[in-house]
Design a protein around this motif. Structure first.
Motif, PDB file in Angstrom:
ATOM      1  N   ARG A  45       0.790  -1.228   0.000  1.00  0.00           N
ATOM      2  CA  ARG A  45       0.000   0.000   0.000  1.00  0.00           C
ATOM      3  C   ARG A  45       0.821   1.275   0.000  1.00  0.00           C
ATOM      4  NH1 ARG A  45      -3.513  -0.530   5.326  1.00  0.00           N
ATOM      5  NH2 ARG A  45      -4.027   1.604   4.829  1.00  0.00           N
ATOM      6  N   MET A 101      16.254   1.147  13.210  1.00  0.00           N
ATOM      7  CA  MET A 101      15.651   0.534  14.401  1.00  0.00           C
ATOM      8  C   MET A 101      15.059   1.586  15.315  1.00  0.00           C
ATOM      9  SD  MET A 101      19.229  -0.837  15.998  1.00  0.00           S
ATOM     10  CE  MET A 101      20.694   0.169  16.023  1.00  0.00           C
ATOM     11  N   GLY A 102      14.762   2.737  14.713  1.00  0.00           N
ATOM     12  CA  GLY A 102      14.134   3.805  15.483  1.00  0.00           C
ATOM     13  C   GLY A 102      14.962   5.066  15.554  1.00  0.00           C
ATOM     14  N   LEU A 124      13.738  17.742   9.517  1.00  0.00           N
ATOM     15  CA  LEU A 124      12.788  17.332   8.472  1.00  0.00           C
ATOM     16  C   LEU A 124      11.944  16.153   8.964  1.00  0.00           C
ATOM     17  CD1 LEU A 124      15.227  17.469   5.422  1.00  0.00           C
ATOM     18  CD2 LEU A 124      13.467  19.145   6.045  1.00  0.00           C
ATOM     19  N   PRO A 125      10.710  16.020   8.443  1.00  0.00           N
ATOM     20  CA  PRO A 125       9.888  14.861   8.822  1.00  0.00           C
ATOM     21  C   PRO A 125      10.601  13.558   8.483  1.00  0.00           C
ATOM     22  CG  PRO A 125       8.569  16.476   7.646  1.00  0.00           C
ATOM     23  CD  PRO A 125      10.003  16.936   7.534  1.00  0.00           C
ATOM     24  N   ARG A 126      10.434  12.572   9.358  1.00  0.00           N
ATOM     25  CA  ARG A 126      11.020  11.252   9.094  1.00  0.00           C
ATOM     26  C   ARG A 126      10.352  10.625   7.880  1.00  0.00           C
ATOM     27  NH1 ARG A 126      12.955   8.144  14.264  1.00  0.00           N
ATOM     28  NH2 ARG A 126      12.876   6.438  12.771  1.00  0.00           N
ATOM     29  N   THR A 167       7.856   7.529   8.839  1.00  0.00           N
ATOM     30  CA  THR A 167       6.665   7.658   9.686  1.00  0.00           C
ATOM     31  C   THR A 167       5.381   7.179   9.017  1.00  0.00           C
ATOM     32  OG1 THR A 167       7.657   9.430  10.985  1.00  0.00           O
ATOM     33  CG2 THR A 167       5.257   9.286  11.018  1.00  0.00           C
ATOM     34  N   PRO A 168       5.104   7.570   7.751  1.00  0.00           N
ATOM     35  CA  PRO A 168       3.817   7.137   7.167  1.00  0.00           C
ATOM     36  C   PRO A 168       3.619   5.620   7.168  1.00  0.00           C
ATOM     37  CG  PRO A 168       4.788   8.885   5.842  1.00  0.00           C
ATOM     38  CD  PRO A 168       5.828   8.476   6.847  1.00  0.00           C
ATOM     39  N   LYS A 218       4.623   3.664   9.482  1.00  0.00           N
ATOM     40  CA  LYS A 218       4.588   3.173  10.856  1.00  0.00           C
ATOM     41  C   LYS A 218       3.331   3.591  11.595  1.00  0.00           C
ATOM     42  CE  LYS A 218       9.593   2.569  11.361  1.00  0.00           C
ATOM     43  NZ  LYS A 218      10.847   3.040  12.008  1.00  0.00           N
ATOM     44  N   VAL A 219       2.366   4.160  10.866  1.00  0.00           N
ATOM     45  CA  VAL A 219       1.086   4.504  11.502  1.00  0.00           C
ATOM     46  C   VAL A 219      -0.073   3.720  10.890  1.00  0.00           C
ATOM     47  CG1 VAL A 219       1.902   6.814  12.107  1.00  0.00           C
ATOM     48  CG2 VAL A 219       0.595   6.478   9.988  1.00  0.00           C
ATOM     49  N   ASN A 220       0.234   2.808   9.966  1.00  0.00           N
ATOM     50  CA  ASN A 220      -0.857   2.028   9.358  1.00  0.00           C
ATOM     51  C   ASN A 220      -0.539   0.536   9.267  1.00  0.00           C
ATOM     52  OD1 ASN A 220       0.934   1.810   7.231  1.00  0.00           O
ATOM     53  ND2 ASN A 220      -0.086   3.341   5.967  1.00  0.00           N
ATOM     54  N   GLY A 221       0.504   0.130   9.918  1.00  0.00           N
ATOM     55  CA  GLY A 221       0.831  -1.299   9.962  1.00  0.00           C
ATOM     56  C   GLY A 221       1.557  -1.821   8.744  1.00  0.00           C
ATOM     57  N   ALA A 252       4.715  -1.001   7.555  1.00  0.00           N
ATOM     58  CA  ALA A 252       6.165  -1.198   7.655  1.00  0.00           C
ATOM     59  C   ALA A 252       6.441  -2.670   7.961  1.00  0.00           C
ATOM     60  CB  ALA A 252       6.757  -0.315   8.752  1.00  0.00           C
ATOM     61  N   TYR A 306       8.510  -5.499   9.427  1.00  0.00           N
ATOM     62  CA  TYR A 306       9.561  -5.939  10.347  1.00  0.00           C
ATOM     63  C   TYR A 306       9.873  -7.394   9.999  1.00  0.00           C
ATOM     64  CZ  TYR A 306       8.136  -1.700  12.673  1.00  0.00           C
ATOM     65  OH  TYR A 306       7.841  -0.379  12.935  1.00  0.00           O
ATOM     66  N   LEU A 312      13.591  -2.905  12.067  1.00  0.00           N
ATOM     67  CA  LEU A 312      13.850  -3.590  13.333  1.00  0.00           C
ATOM     68  C   LEU A 312      12.939  -3.032  14.427  1.00  0.00           C
ATOM     69  CD1 LEU A 312      16.652  -3.681  11.712  1.00  0.00           C
ATOM     70  CD2 LEU A 312      17.683  -4.086  13.941  1.00  0.00           C
ATOM     71  N   GLN A 341       9.438   5.833  16.580  1.00  0.00           N
ATOM     72  CA  GLN A 341      10.874   5.649  16.344  1.00  0.00           C
ATOM     73  C   GLN A 341      11.021   4.303  15.641  1.00  0.00           C
ATOM     74  OE1 GLN A 341      13.493   6.737  19.637  1.00  0.00           O
ATOM     75  NE2 GLN A 341      12.206   8.481  20.153  1.00  0.00           N
ATOM     76  N   CYS A 342      11.228   3.216  16.393  1.00  0.00           N
ATOM     77  CA  CYS A 342      11.274   1.923  15.679  1.00  0.00           C
ATOM     78  C   CYS A 342       9.913   1.592  15.090  1.00  0.00           C
ATOM     79  CB  CYS A 342      11.777   0.805  16.589  1.00  0.00           C
ATOM     80  SG  CYS A 342      10.512  -0.120  17.464  1.00  0.00           S
TER      81      CYS A 342
END
Lengths: 762, 153
Positions: free
Chosen positions: A31, A72-73, A218-220, A223-224, A226-229, A231, A233, A435, B96-97
């Motif tokens: 997506r 890893m963050g 600057l924006p990471r 992030t986009p 990591k807010v909707n599942g 990403a 891992y 990670l 973060q992660c």
């Protein structure tokens, strides 16, 4: 002898489908096709022209920048592309990021321009540094990433200059556009020509005063996802025909699985097989990318159950009868380990002590003084508690292995997989995922060896997932350490002598004994030897190694994580004994030109430092250096009459020299305060009958949102040549800042962590 | 056995043992991997989902217990990161992660459905089931307040 027991019926059925052919490394993004980073960060976009190994430019001017460090963050998927883009002078909104290809890194040495520019050695592998640790992502990659961007930019300009018949110096490159006089073109239009150009001399990289992109928060880019599942891992990897494995290895490190009864569970739904893991505990890696003979990647004796779903595999594993032999360590406890260390610590003439640092004559000075203090400090074993339980997915065929894993060291993971698959490294493809934290734990490769071994025996892709319990019990622990301090002062409270003896479990002795120097472990002595910030006329540090059977490993901020607690606690005791303000006392022991002064002064000023608060409230101060960065912290705590401790705030002043992304640094400091606070309040691994006692978050407690202090980051940047790391150095001062604040609030001196074991009742 | 589920508004029939935790059905059977495994004992919150709009730990919820109910996972919040919590999370660059963030966002969604304008104490009470090892707690707090503002319009 490793053996695979199969459920024949299931094996025949799935074996037939496996023969139908697999699409390896093929994983359809779900997506985020238009996003700056793919769900699967090892997948780059398509259609770009590679200008050099670090970047490719598409016809629409999209720039894909490769990242050689693991996300890893800490923000490497944003910070490292920024370093390249600063020099490339593309439009930041055109930038995409993807992992560098570990297989290419292993197969190829660095590109010639990088050597010509003086940014690499000829023998370096293509991406130069692919292990993420030692807080080195920016400070150890900055120069060659900047060079990659600068050298690509000058080639784009030269390509345009040649086409337009002008001098390269007359071509401007800004925001992804090349221009000279009336000519103008996108980077994308000249990317192919630029890739073919050789320059007589490589351009110099910018100095910090010239930065325009670096320095901005600057924006990471991640992030986009990591807010909707979306990403991906390691634990989320799904490949065609994949099955699942649950594993359990000896609860006592070095113990052995005597037997297991697969027949008892093999007829359960979906069960495919069982596999005996790792005879003997520690394996040796013959193929070694980093020239480190090591003992770190072996796997413990145990067993895996393989099924068509993880829950079925796990349930069968738990039900399957197993018999263990604890081996020679079945009587060890954390108490026996610590007591053994304290016995050594109590005898300064113990032959296992080696001198780490010595100035003047501490023994006779202390012996002659009638004003002495002494104290013993103790820190426990700790587990990393990565948020993502350990896992790895692997597929091994006759001529190729694929491994998907969230690792901090992709080349090492590739080497381990190659060894276990019995394939040349060139035929192994290591796909680094996001990670779910690392903290040093994922510099080890035990999960990679397990997964590769199982996949090879099975002949089809398998995802190995450890339970949280297995992840904790099979930790690679932060060592325990014990410290004895004695000091003498003159009649007016001026310190005359300082003597510190340390006995600890040595990480280097465990895995890299060839790097011990006269019996000294450099990481165990972080901040204790000549690196102690304070100066005394008579000063001595002695060190003795006393290991246990537990495997130990780097844990965020390593030796400094515990040494600062002991040193800064004892310095506070000395200040109290001298009747001095803890800040003033520290400053009096620092040389005039000490780099520790400014962070201490900034933290104190910003916190409104005072050693004189009312009862039940206190401030504590501490300072430490790790990975080239100094952090001073002032903690404010309250302690109720019933002994309830609350950390209200932490003011942290940081000198990492320069910053390229202020918000990422602030987030790192905040993250490290939480990490250090969690350990200080709760962190403790117990050993009973040779095995780790804690196994899940009901026993191994983590800080939660209702305990979160105010964290304020303050800059104390010295600039110049200093480029310090930011992934770890705010951890060490947390514990002593808090315990010193607890002393100020209650008069109770905490000399052994964690705090939860102490009664702070008034 | 065949079990019928409603997940993010869509019907799914899965062939699993009824005692299988919802977590593993979502991740391994249905393929919705946004919901994370962290502890398996409802002590970290990484697996948080909504069941009929109330917070549930999918690692300790048997799949048989959600038959006939609406399950919402992180993937069901929006198709385009437009849910107020996602907007606020992006605006404040919370993760973060990122591993715990699906659970954090779903716990926050349950909170906002009960208390559209939560206080800090409400947030502490509702969010302390969720561990973040990166320590993004202060940003989570501010992003929840911001999402409440966005939702009010």
């Amino acid at each position: 002898m490793n053996t695979m027991e199969m459920n024949r019926r299931t094996f025949v059925v799935t074996g037939a489908s496996a023969a139908g052919g697999l699409m390896l490394g093929f994983h359809i993004p779900t997506r985020a096709d238009a996003a700056a980073i793919m769900d699967d960060p090892w997948m780059a976009g398509e259609g770009g022209q590679e200008v050099n190994a670090w970047l490719e430019i598409a016809p629409d001017n999209a720039v894909t920048i490769r990242v050689g460090q693991s996300e890893m963050g800490e923000g490497v998927f944003t910070a490292l592309p920024m370093i390249v883009a600063e020099e490339l002078q593309c439009d930041w909104s055109d930038v995409k990021a993807a992992y560098a290809d570990t297989n290419r890194h292993v197969r190829n040495t660095v590109e010639p321009y990088m050597v010509a520019a003086g940014a690499a050695k000829e023998t370096d592998n293509l991406y130069q540094r692919m292990a993420t640790g030692g807080s080195g992502a920016v400070r150890r990659s900055r120069i060659f990433l900047a060079q990659a961007g600068a050298s690509a930019r000058e080639r784009l300009k030269q390509a345009a200059a040649t086409a337009w018949g002008v001098a390269r110096a007359d071509v401007a490159a800004e925001n992804g556009i090349l221009s000279a006089g009336g000519n103008s073109a996108t980077f994308g239009e000249f990317a192919a020509a630029a890739a073919e150009i050789d320059l007589d001399t490589e351009p110099a990289i910018k100095t910090p005063e010239q930065y325009t992109l670096l320095g901005q928060s600057l924006p990471r880019l991640d992030t986009p996802l990591k807010v909707n599942g979306s990403a991906t891992y390691g634990i989320d990897v799904r490949v065609p025909d994949m099955v699942y494995a649950a594993v359990e290895v000896s609860p006592v490190p070095g113990g052995r699985l005597v037997s297991y009864d697969f027949d008892a569970v093999k007829d359960r739904s979906g069960i495919i097989g069982a596999y005996r893991l790792g005879e003997g505990g520690i394996g040796v890696l013959p193929y070694n990318l980093e020239e480190l003979a090591n003992r770190v990647t072996g796997i413990q004796s145990g067993v895996a159950v393989i099924a068509d779903s993880y829950f079925r595999a796990l349930t069968a594993l738990q039900l399957m009868p197993k018999e263990w032999d604890a081996g020679e360590h079945g009587n060890v406890s954390d108490e026996s380990i610590i007591n053994g260390a304290l016995d050594v610590l109590a005898n300064p003439d113990d032959p296992t002590f080696n001198p780490a640092h010595s100035v003047g004559d501490v023994r006779s000075t202390i012996a002659a003084s009638d004003n002495t203090i002494e104290a013993t400090y103790i820190t426990p074993y700790l587990e990393h508690a990565c948020m993502e339980p350990l896992n790895c997915t692997a597929h091994v065929t006759a001529d190729r292995a694929d491994v998907w894993v969230g690792t901090q060291n992709p080349p090492r993971a590739l080497a381990v997989a190659a060894e276990e698959a019995e394939l040349p490294p060139e035929q192994v493809h290591l796909h680094t995922t996001f990670l779910g934290t690392g903290f040093g734990r994922r510099l080890r490769q035990d999960e990679v060896r397990q997964a590769t071994a199982i996949a090879k025996a099975l002949g089809r892709p398998v995802k190995v997932v450890w339970t949280r319990e297995e992840t904790t019990r099979q930790g690679k622990f932060r060592p325990y350490a014990t410290y004895h301090f004695s000091a003498s002062m003159s009649g007016d409270g001026k310190p005359e002598a300082y003597w510190n003896r340390v006995v600890s479990h040595s990480i280097f002795n465990h895995q890299l004994p060839q790097y011990l120097n006269n019996g000294l472990d450099r990481s165990a002595l972080e901040g204790l030897d000549q690196r102690l910030p304070y100066r005394f006329d008579n000063q001595q540090t002695d060190y003795a190694i006393r290991d246990s059977h537990l495997p130990v490993h780097w844990w965020r901020s390593v030796g400094a994580s515990q040494n600062a607690f002991a040193v800064e606690g004892f310095i506070d005791e000395m200040a109290h004994a001298a009747g001095a303000d803890p800040l003033e006392f520290r400053l009096s022991l620092l040389p005039e030109d000490s780099e520790f002064r400014n962070p201490l002064l900034v933290a104190a000023r910003e916190a409104g430092w005072t050693s004189d608060l009312g009862r039940g409230e206190g401030m504590g101060i501490a300072v430490a250096e790790a990975f080239g960065t100094i952090v001073a912290q002032v903690a404010l705590v309250t302690v109720s009459r019933r002994g309830q401790l609350r950390v209200e705030s932490v003011d942290a002043a940081i000198d990492c020299g320069h910053i390229i992304h202020p918000r990422l640094v602030q987030d790192q400091v905040e993250s490290q305060v939480v990490f250090g606070l969690t350990a200080a309040l709760y962190g403790e691994i117990h050993i009973k009958n040779g095995a780790v006692v804690e196994d899940n978050f009901d026993q191994y407690l983590m800080l939660r949102i209702n305990e979160m202090p105010q964290v304020r980051t303050h800059w104390a940047l010295s600039g110049g040549e200093k480029w310090g790391g930011i992934g770890e150095p705010a951890v060490p001062p947390v514990a002593p800042a808090i315990t010193n604040a607890v002393f100020a609030a209650t008069g109770k001196r905490i000399r052994r962590l964690p705090l939860r074991n102490h009664d702070l009742t008034a | 056995m065949a079990i019928s589920l409603t997940i993010n508004g869509a019907s799914h029939t899965v062939d699993v043992e009824p005692e299988t935790p919802l977590l593993w059905v979502l991740r391994d059977t249905v393929g919705l991997t946004g919901t994370k495994y962290g502890c398996g004992i409802a002590k970290c919150g990484a697996c948080t989902v909504l069941v009929d709009d109330r917070k549930a730990f999918s690692c300790t919820t048997k799949v048989s217990a959600v038959v006939g109910k609406d399950v919402t996972t992180i993937e069901g919040l929006s198709d385009d990161n437009s849910h107020p919590l996602q907007v606020a999370w992006i605006e404040q660059d919370v993760p973060q992660c990122g591993y715990c963030q699906s659970g954090q966002i779903m716990a926050a969604a349950a909170l906002l459905s009960q208390r559209p304008d939560p206080s800090d104490l409400d947030i502490d009470a509702a969010m302390s089931d969720n561990i973040c090892r990166c320590g993004t707690y202060s940003r989570i707090r501010s992003a929840i307040h911001r999402a409440a503002e966005i939702a009010k319009g």
